[in-house]
Scaffold this motif. Structure first.
Motif, PDB file in Angstrom:
ATOM      1  N   UNK A 167      -9.328  10.013   6.265  1.00 43.79           N
ATOM      2  CA  UNK A 167     -10.166   8.303   6.615  1.00 43.79           C
ATOM      3  C   UNK A 167      -9.597   7.339   6.492  1.00 43.79           C
ATOM      4  N   UNK A 168      -8.344   7.331   5.786  1.00 43.33           N
ATOM      5  CA  UNK A 168      -8.237   5.760   6.177  1.00 43.33           C
ATOM      6  C   UNK A 168      -7.107   5.530   6.668  1.00 43.33           C
ATOM      7  N   UNK A 169      -5.910   7.353   6.358  1.00 41.13           N
ATOM      8  CA  UNK A 169      -5.278   6.576   7.692  1.00 41.13           C
ATOM      9  C   UNK A 169      -5.510   6.624   8.696  1.00 41.13           C
ATOM     10  N   UNK A 170      -6.537   7.536   9.146  1.00 41.92           N
ATOM     11  CA  UNK A 170      -6.978   7.771  10.222  1.00 41.92           C
ATOM     12  C   UNK A 170      -7.435   5.663  10.928  1.00 41.92           C
ATOM     13  N   UNK A 171      -8.368   4.680   9.907  1.00 37.04           N
ATOM     14  CA  UNK A 171      -8.351   3.959  10.409  1.00 37.04           C
ATOM     15  C   UNK A 171      -7.620   3.054  10.920  1.00 37.04           C
ATOM     16  N   UNK A 172      -6.467   2.915   9.743  1.00 35.14           N
ATOM     17  CA  UNK A 172      -5.565   2.382   9.885  1.00 35.14           C
ATOM     18  C   UNK A 172      -4.945   2.254  11.400  1.00 35.14           C
ATOM     19  N   UNK A 173      -3.660   3.786  11.623  1.00 34.90           N
ATOM     20  CA  UNK A 173      -3.780   4.272  13.099  1.00 34.90           C
ATOM     21  C   UNK A 173      -4.351   3.875  13.974  1.00 34.90           C
ATOM     22  N   UNK A 174      -5.692   3.562  14.084  1.00 35.68           N
ATOM     23  CA  UNK A 174      -6.601   3.484  15.083  1.00 35.68           C
ATOM     24  C   UNK A 174      -6.571   1.912  15.079  1.00 35.68           C
ATOM     25  N   UNK A 175      -6.603   1.242  13.741  1.00 36.28           N
ATOM     26  CA  UNK A 175      -5.806  -0.497  14.156  1.00 36.28           C
ATOM     27  C   UNK A 175      -4.733  -0.281  15.281  1.00 36.28           C
TER      28      UNK A 175
END
Length: 398
Positions: free
Chosen positions: A5-13
């Motif tokens: 979930x954290x990786x998804x958030x960073x990639x989305x940013x």
């Protein structure tokens, strides 16, 4: 699940600001709108081939290792775009790299993360897990879009030239890839991944996956005509909007999209997965077509805000639906084979959209996108309106 979930958030940013800065950067380098479309197509086409490889051969490898490799590829993509200026090197990096010029996640990360997430919950709870995953993506993509005005700030506050500021943002994209790599190193290796039956190529669920892939490809082709990079061009050419103003618009649109991720699981429990996908999509497409013709930028933004609130509600529902209708061992392959046609189809349309913009037909890509998406929605509803996944049956029986 937290590293995912954290990786998804960073990639989305990173994707959120890159989708807006990519066309501006390419125009600053002296390329035309058609070149922007071609490079956008290359990014999506490369993602499609990488995702196809995961679907065909990914079951032979530990998914954790594949995720780590994808993160390193993201690092290399950002640093390469920060370095190169010529068309052909940029085209090559766009094809093999991880840049995402669209509003959704079309990268090689997607099927690997989906397979991991599907293991963490069952039935309606799985839809909620995917909703949280999509919610984080939408929220941080919105924050990324808002930060797309950073090059102008860097230019004014630090005296950096416009190109240097753009290059710094691409380098930051690479840094995000490095941070994601560190996060994915913390992913455990599930015991069942050592068993031969844990991950399998597509067999039992092949027929339904092929039907879904064919339908999803129509939706993705349509969406490629109105990806964020091209919508930024549309705002710049139609209303002479500044890049900072476009970033603010996509920030608020992203927040509305994130809000829809919270509503989607509850709506799916009430009316079903397929109905949620279809009956939220159609009015969103009508808003997009209407925005193509209104003369006022504020009215156009209002229509597109309504579209943002509705158009992405199907994302977690669609992911949960695919994971429900296939066997556990086929989940990574199913996610890949449904994502690949989407990537291939969406890879073609940005070039078409760029060509239409270059010809002065600014409304054509938006209208074509809306018409094709409505056709997809009706076909999906007709094909699967009688289908009830186990999770949906449980929810309706409560």
């Amino acid at each position: 699940m937290l590293p995912l979930l954290t990786g998804k958030a960073l990639r989305a940013f990173a994707d959120g600001y890159m989708a807006l800065l990519l066309p501006a950067y390419l125009l600053a380098l002296g390329f035309g709108t058609l070149d922007v479309g071609i490079l956008s197509t290359a990014t999506l086409l490369g993602s499609a081939f990488a995702t196809l490889a995961v679907g065909s051969w990914g079951h032979r490898f530990d998914h954790r290792h594949l995720l780590l490799g994808a993160a390193l590829l993201m690092l290399g993509t950002g640093l390469s775009f920060a370095t190169f200026s010529a068309f052909w090197p940029l085209l090559l990096v766009a094809f093999v790299g991880t840049l995402n010029p669209s509003s959704g996640d079309v990268s090689v990360f997607l099927p690997l993360e989906h397979a991991r997430l599907a293991e963490s919950a069952q039935g309606p709870a799985r839809t909620a897990v995917f909703a949280r995953y999509s919610l984080l993506g939408a929220l941080f993509a919105a924050l990324g879009a808002l930060s797309s005005g950073a090059p102008e700030w860097l230019n004014g506050a630090l005296g950096l030239g416009r190109l240097e500021a753009f290059r710094l943002m691409f380098a930051a994209y690479g840094v995000v890839g490095a941070v994601v790599w560190l996060l994915y190193r913390r992913l455990p290796v599930p015991a069942h991944e050592t068993e031969a039956a844990a991950a399998t190529p597509l067999r039992e669920s092949r027929r339904i996956v092929i039907r879904l892939a064919a339908l999803f490809s129509v939706d993705a082709f349509a969406g490629g005509l109105a990806i964020n990079a091209l919508m930024t061009l549309w705002f710049l050419q139609r209303f002479d909007l500044s890049l900072a103003a476009a970033g603010r618009f996509f920030f608020w649109a992203g927040l509305l999209s994130a809000l829809s991720q919270l509503i989607a699981p509850r709506l799916a429990q009430r009316i079903g997965l397929v109905n949620t996908m279809v009956f939220t999509h159609i009015p969103a497409s009508l808003c997009l077509m209407a925005a193509a013709f209104v003369p006022d930028v504020h009215l156009a933004m209002a229509l597109l805000f309504v579209r943002a609130l509705l158009s992405q509600m199907d994302v977690p529902v669609r992911s949960a639906f695919v994971m429900e209708v296939v066997t556990p061992g086929e989940r990574a392959a199913a996610a890949s084979y449904t994502a690949v046609p989407r990537s291939l189809a969406s890879a073609i349309s940005p070039t078409i959209g760029g060509a239409l913009f270059a010809a002065g037909w600014l409304a054509a890509p938006l209208v074509a996108c809306g018409v094709l998406k409505i056709a997809y929605d009706l076909a999906l509803w007709k094909a699967f309106r009688q289908h009830r996944s186990p999770g949906e049956q449980t929810a309706r029986g409560q």
